[in-house]
Write a protein that holds these residues in place. Structure first.
Motif, PDB file in Angstrom:
ATOM      1  N   GLY A 194       0.867  -1.313   0.259  1.00 42.09           N
ATOM      2  CA  GLY A 194      -0.033  -0.143   0.113  1.00 42.09           C
ATOM      3  C   GLY A 194       0.791   1.144  -0.074  1.00 42.09           C
ATOM      4  O   GLY A 194       1.960   1.282   0.227  1.00 42.09           O
ATOM      5  N   ASN A 195       0.010   2.388  -0.346  1.00 43.24           N
ATOM      6  CA  ASN A 195       0.774   3.657  -0.243  1.00 43.24           C
ATOM      7  C   ASN A 195       1.127   4.068   1.184  1.00 43.24           C
ATOM      8  O   ASN A 195       0.739   3.655   2.140  1.00 43.24           O
ATOM      9  CB  ASN A 195      -0.212   4.651  -0.959  1.00 43.24           C
ATOM     10  CG  ASN A 195      -0.691   4.598  -2.158  1.00 43.24           C
ATOM     11  OD1 ASN A 195       0.088   4.228  -3.172  1.00 43.24           O
ATOM     12  ND2 ASN A 195      -1.887   4.773  -2.565  1.00 43.24           N
ATOM     13  N   GLN A 196       2.321   4.561   1.220  1.00 46.23           N
ATOM     14  CA  GLN A 196       2.770   5.099   2.470  1.00 46.23           C
ATOM     15  C   GLN A 196       3.201   4.046   3.516  1.00 46.23           C
ATOM     16  O   GLN A 196       3.024   4.312   4.737  1.00 46.23           O
ATOM     17  CB  GLN A 196       1.952   6.234   3.238  1.00 46.23           C
ATOM     18  CG  GLN A 196       1.383   7.472   2.015  1.00 46.23           C
ATOM     19  CD  GLN A 196       1.076   8.606   2.716  1.00 46.23           C
ATOM     20  OE1 GLN A 196       1.560   9.059   3.860  1.00 46.23           O
ATOM     21  NE2 GLN A 196      -0.020   9.071   2.477  1.00 46.23           N
ATOM     22  N   ALA A 197       3.248   2.727   2.984  1.00 42.81           N
ATOM     23  CA  ALA A 197       3.410   1.851   4.102  1.00 42.81           C
ATOM     24  C   ALA A 197       4.566   2.098   4.984  1.00 42.81           C
ATOM     25  O   ALA A 197       4.478   1.669   6.036  1.00 42.81           O
ATOM     26  CB  ALA A 197       3.520   0.406   3.307  1.00 42.81           C
ATOM     27  N   LEU A 221       5.787   5.861  -0.402  1.00 42.90           N
ATOM     28  CA  LEU A 221       6.014   4.544  -0.035  1.00 42.90           C
ATOM     29  C   LEU A 221       7.301   4.684   1.058  1.00 42.90           C
ATOM     30  O   LEU A 221       7.101   3.902   2.065  1.00 42.90           O
ATOM     31  CB  LEU A 221       6.504   3.591  -1.044  1.00 42.90           C
ATOM     32  CG  LEU A 221       6.796   2.113  -0.767  1.00 42.90           C
ATOM     33  CD1 LEU A 221       5.418   1.700   0.161  1.00 42.90           C
ATOM     34  CD2 LEU A 221       6.919   1.199  -1.873  1.00 42.90           C
ATOM     35  N   PHE A 222       8.382   5.121   0.847  1.00 43.07           N
ATOM     36  CA  PHE A 222       9.633   5.552   1.539  1.00 43.07           C
ATOM     37  C   PHE A 222       9.860   6.892   1.982  1.00 43.07           C
ATOM     38  O   PHE A 222      10.973   7.419   2.027  1.00 43.07           O
ATOM     39  CB  PHE A 222      10.672   4.782   0.811  1.00 43.07           C
ATOM     40  CG  PHE A 222      10.697   2.949   0.753  1.00 43.07           C
ATOM     41  CD1 PHE A 222      10.795   2.492   2.154  1.00 43.07           C
ATOM     42  CD2 PHE A 222      10.281   2.439  -0.268  1.00 43.07           C
ATOM     43  CE1 PHE A 222      10.593   1.117   1.796  1.00 43.07           C
ATOM     44  CE2 PHE A 222      10.112   1.118  -0.405  1.00 43.07           C
ATOM     45  CZ  PHE A 222      10.223   0.417   0.364  1.00 43.07           C
ATOM     46  N   GLY A 241       5.624   6.078  -8.038  1.00 44.85           N
ATOM     47  CA  GLY A 241       4.850   6.839  -7.349  1.00 44.85           C
ATOM     48  C   GLY A 241       5.147   8.306  -6.978  1.00 44.85           C
ATOM     49  O   GLY A 241       6.319   8.412  -6.742  1.00 44.85           O
ATOM     50  N   THR A 242       4.188   9.293  -6.641  1.00 44.47           N
ATOM     51  CA  THR A 242       4.355  10.496  -6.114  1.00 44.47           C
ATOM     52  C   THR A 242       5.403  10.337  -4.694  1.00 44.47           C
ATOM     53  O   THR A 242       4.975   9.568  -3.980  1.00 44.47           O
ATOM     54  CB  THR A 242       3.083  11.189  -5.873  1.00 44.47           C
ATOM     55  OG1 THR A 242       2.529  11.568  -7.228  1.00 44.47           O
ATOM     56  CG2 THR A 242       3.405  12.663  -4.993  1.00 44.47           C
TER      57      THR A 242
END
Length: 358
Positions: A194-197, A221-222, A241-242
């Motif tokens: 998932g996003n921002q995991a 993500l990171f 992604g962004t």
């Protein structure tokens, strides 16, 4: 004369006091004091180590805070470390009033169909003994398949996490702000990340390798993983992604797969990259993708850009060599500068001003 007499009388006690001290000490003497604290139930102080054992200094009342380990809790002075009220834990639904959470109650399992989703008991987020997490492969005879959205968000004391090979899904924000986490090994059979995991995992170091099914690198993500040194992309990765790696300051090298077609806004902004090549497969390159990469010395854009927004390399103050293609077919309507250099460095680069079209 009367004024002088008053002054003399005023200083007389101080003189007498000094003489008395000298006399009591048998001559001039400087007290020595212990570095360790002495204490009673209410106060702490430094005791004299010379023969004048009645002398003390730095006497103050205790300032207590709660503390605990796996078996007991107590109050401890923040200055001298004196303890009081030590007692064994008593649990209500797995949680002691001191904040300690029984390890068996730290995880919450939610059954959906024939599989479990796991998350943290919110009370455990403030448990400073909750430093290691090992998620089981099964719970009550059924597979543990998912890490919940926000599942361990804010578990600030977690240093290590072991994920079983049964995990298929890691939700958005799952380990966000696990600021003590030092490493993560993703399960090989993982299907969705998932996003921002891992956003805000500031202690995360080493290289994180993406499982083969993770071909989309999610947003943020990171983000702010300042110590991350490497990323292993899966073969067939298509999208970054962004802000996926924004502010990963220790990330000095990355190989973008030649299957990637999309690099999002600020994807590598503020990283430690020294050299980067954007492959021919990339057709969309968003603004600020490599902005403020102040160690970047060489950049090559091989891409067949069809959609671009600008300032890819703004703030890259060490950049020495830049190879650019023709900037593509569909220029963003809000972009002021329609030059390759304008897109690379920003709309005012190289004297390009609003309305000009080089």
């Amino acid at each position: 004369m009367r004024k002088s007499l008053k002054i003399g009388l005023a200083i007389l006690p101080a003189v007498v006091g000094t003489v008395a001290c000298l006399a009591a000490c048998g001559g001039e003497h400087t007290h020595t004091f212990a570095t360790d604290w002495s204490s009673d139930a209410d106060y702490h102080w430094h005791a004299a180590t010379c023969k004048h054992t009645e002398e003390i200094k730095d006497k103050d009342p205790h300032t207590f805070t709660d503390d605990f380990n796996a078996t007991k809790h107590w109050q401890i002075c923040t200055v001298c470390e004196s303890k009081k009220d030590e007692a064994e834990h008593t649990f209500v639904n797995g949680v002691c009033g001191c904040g300690y959470v029984d390890p068996s109650a730290r995880l919450i399992y939610t059954l959906s169909g024939n599989e479990y989703t796991v998350s943290v008991n919110q009370a455990a987020l403030e448990d400073k003994t909750f430093t290691n997490l090992e998620i089981p492969k099964e719970y009550e005879g059924k597979q543990v398949r998912r890490i919940a959205e926000n599942g361990f968000n804010g578990a600030k004391y977690l240093k290590s996490i072991t994920l079983p090979d049964s995990i298929r899904y890691i939700g958005d924000y799952a380990f966000q702000n696990c600021e003590s986490l030092t490493g993560i090994e993703l399960p090989g059979a993982l299907q969705q990340l998932g996003n921002q995991a891992f956003n805000g995992c500031r202690s995360l170091t080493g290289t994180v390798t993406m499982p083969s099914a993770i071909t989309v690198i999610g947003e943020n993500l990171f983000l702010n993983c300042e110590k991350l040194t490497g990323i292993g992309f899966a073969a067939g990765t298509t999208r970054i992604g962004t802000q996926a790696f924004a502010n990963c300051k220790a990330l000095t090298s990355v190989t973008i797969p030649d299957t990637v077609n999309y690099i999002g806004l600020k994807a590598f902004k503020g990283t430690g990259l020294t050299d980067v090549t954007v492959p021919e497969s990339v057709t969309t390159l968003f603004s600020y993708a490599f902005e403020d990469c102040t160690s970047l010395t060489n950049a090559t854009i091989l891409a067949n850009i069809e959609y671009a927004t600008g300032s890819w390399f703004g703030g890259c103050t060490a950049l020495q060599t830049l190879t650019l293609p023709f900037v593509g077919q569909d220029i963003h309507p809000l972009e002021v500068s329609r030059t390759a250099f304008g897109f690379a460095f920003g709309t005012n680069a190289y004297g390009v001003t609003e309305g000009e079209n080089a």
